[in-house]
Scaffold this active site. Structure first.
Site, short mmCIF file in Angstrom:
data_model
loop_
_atom_site.label_atom_id
_atom_site.label_comp_id
_atom_site.label_asym_id
_atom_site.label_seq_id
_atom_site.Cartn_x
_atom_site.Cartn_y
_atom_site.Cartn_z
N GLY A 77 64.62 58.54 56.76
CA GLY A 77 65.89 58.66 56.04
C GLY A 77 66.73 57.39 55.95
N SER A 100 60.42 53.27 49.48
CA SER A 100 59.83 52.29 50.37
C SER A 100 58.34 52.60 50.48
CB SER A 100 60.53 52.39 51.73
OG SER A 100 60.16 51.33 52.56
N CYS A 126 53.32 49.83 53.05
CA CYS A 126 53.27 48.37 53.06
C CYS A 126 51.92 47.83 53.52
CB CYS A 126 54.37 47.82 53.98
SG CYS A 126 54.16 48.34 55.70
#
Length: 340
Positions: A16, A78, A81
């Site tokens: 969050g 997001s 990655c």
């Protein structure tokens, strides 16, 4: 307060961080839908945001029709990655973990109400094929965008976490920078950074008191000290910086984050010199070298005091989830700049 202006679709929501950044920016935003595939992260998210429609599912299962019904005008995300990290294989768009992001780019032209996008990823994303595909999709959908490499230290927060950020908006261009710039600091014409006096050292971010048994949980074991004492990045309470905390913090010794000298009264250099001389770990034990607690890392990452983990979340999982998250203050500032 009037009608909520911003309806946020929060993708790859983790614990969050984006949601907290939107709250901190105080721009009248509501997260209308939040989605992530990570079960542990979703448990923490629901624990803190009980009112939000949060779903455990793969983003590839989202279609334009479902998103359009929610009428979001802002995407905050997001994405994974791992395809771009310095320790990964750097498979880029060939990595299966990029498939959900590529799916999103296919869906983007069919999203009727999206006007703003804010995206965070690791340094390395800026030179990837995925970045090229993303910016190409943005341009073809009429978005203007700006890219940044930013660390919380530019907001005088004593923690290094250099990350790639992209902010995009439809219809109007930005008043700063050009598309070919990757800016490494906040644009000078954006609202000035104001940090409370005395907030530049680690001290205000640290927990105030520890019971003995609580402290024992975080002390570095003698075996670990003996083996890795040369590698650890040791910080004092008065230091104005600390290394980036990764998901492997406390699991691996090298490059995963700083450790703290809990006892300020002892001389770090003196004790290490004594240890080097006779190899007696008792010298190092006097310093009470310990891991930063999950709460302290959350503080450095800008999570508010009311943020918490469900009680059954293990210590290892807390570190892993925080290591995968983002700096709330940095994202909050970018959100404000995007909406200016």
């Amino acid at each position: 307060m009037g009608e909520t202006k911003l309806r946020i679709l929060e993708l790859y929501s983790g614990i969050g961080g984006m949601h907290y950044a939107a709250e901190l920016a105080n721009v009248g935003a509501e997260v209308v839908f939040s989605v992530d595939i990570n079960t542990s992260a979703n448990e923490v998210y629901r624990h803190n945001f009980k009112q939000t429609n949060q779903q455990s599912r793969n983003i590839e299962s989202l279609n334009a029709n479902e998103i359009n019904k929610l009428k979001p005008n802002f995407i905050m995300m997001s994405p994974p990655c791992q395809p771009f990290t310095r320790v990964g294989l750097k498979l880029d768009v060939e990595d299966s973990r990029c498939s959900s992001f590529l799916h999103l780019l296919d869906v983007l032209p069919h999203l009727e109400t999206i006007s703003f996008i804010l995206m965070e990823n690791v340094v390395g994303f800026e030179t990837s094929e995925m970045r090229n595909a993303f910016t190409k999709a943005l341009k073809s959908c009429g978005f203007y965008f700006r890219e940044f490499l930013l660390s919380p230290v530019s907001l005088q927060i004593p923690n290094s976490r250099n990350r790639y950020y992209l902010i995009a908006k439809k219809f109007t261009n930005f008043a700063f920078g050009t598309e070919t710039d990757i800016m490494t600091t906040f644009p000078s014409n954006s609202c000035e950074v104001t940090m409370p006096v005395g907030q530049k050292t680690l001290e205000p971010y640290l927990e105030k008191s520890f019971a003995d048994e609580e402290l024992a949980r975080f002390l570095l074991p003698a075996k670990t000290l003996m083996k890795y004492w040369r590698i650890f990045d040791v910080r004092q309470r008065s230091d104005v910086s600390s290394c980036c905390f990764t998901k492997a913090y406390s699991h691996y010794a090298e490059g995963t984050g700083s450790v703290l000298q809990h006892v300020s009264s002892e001389s770090f250099h003196e004790k290490f010199a004594e240890f080097e001389k006779d190899g007696n770990v008792a010298h190092l034990k006097l310093l009470q070298l310990r891991y930063f607690t999950p709460r302290e890392i959350a503080n450095l990452m800008g999570f508010p005091a009311h943020f918490s983990f469900p009680e059954n979340t293990s210590l290892k999982t807390r570190y892993r989830l925080l290591g995968n998250s983002l700096n709330v203050h940095v994202v909050s500032r970018l959100l404000k700049i995007l909406l200016e």
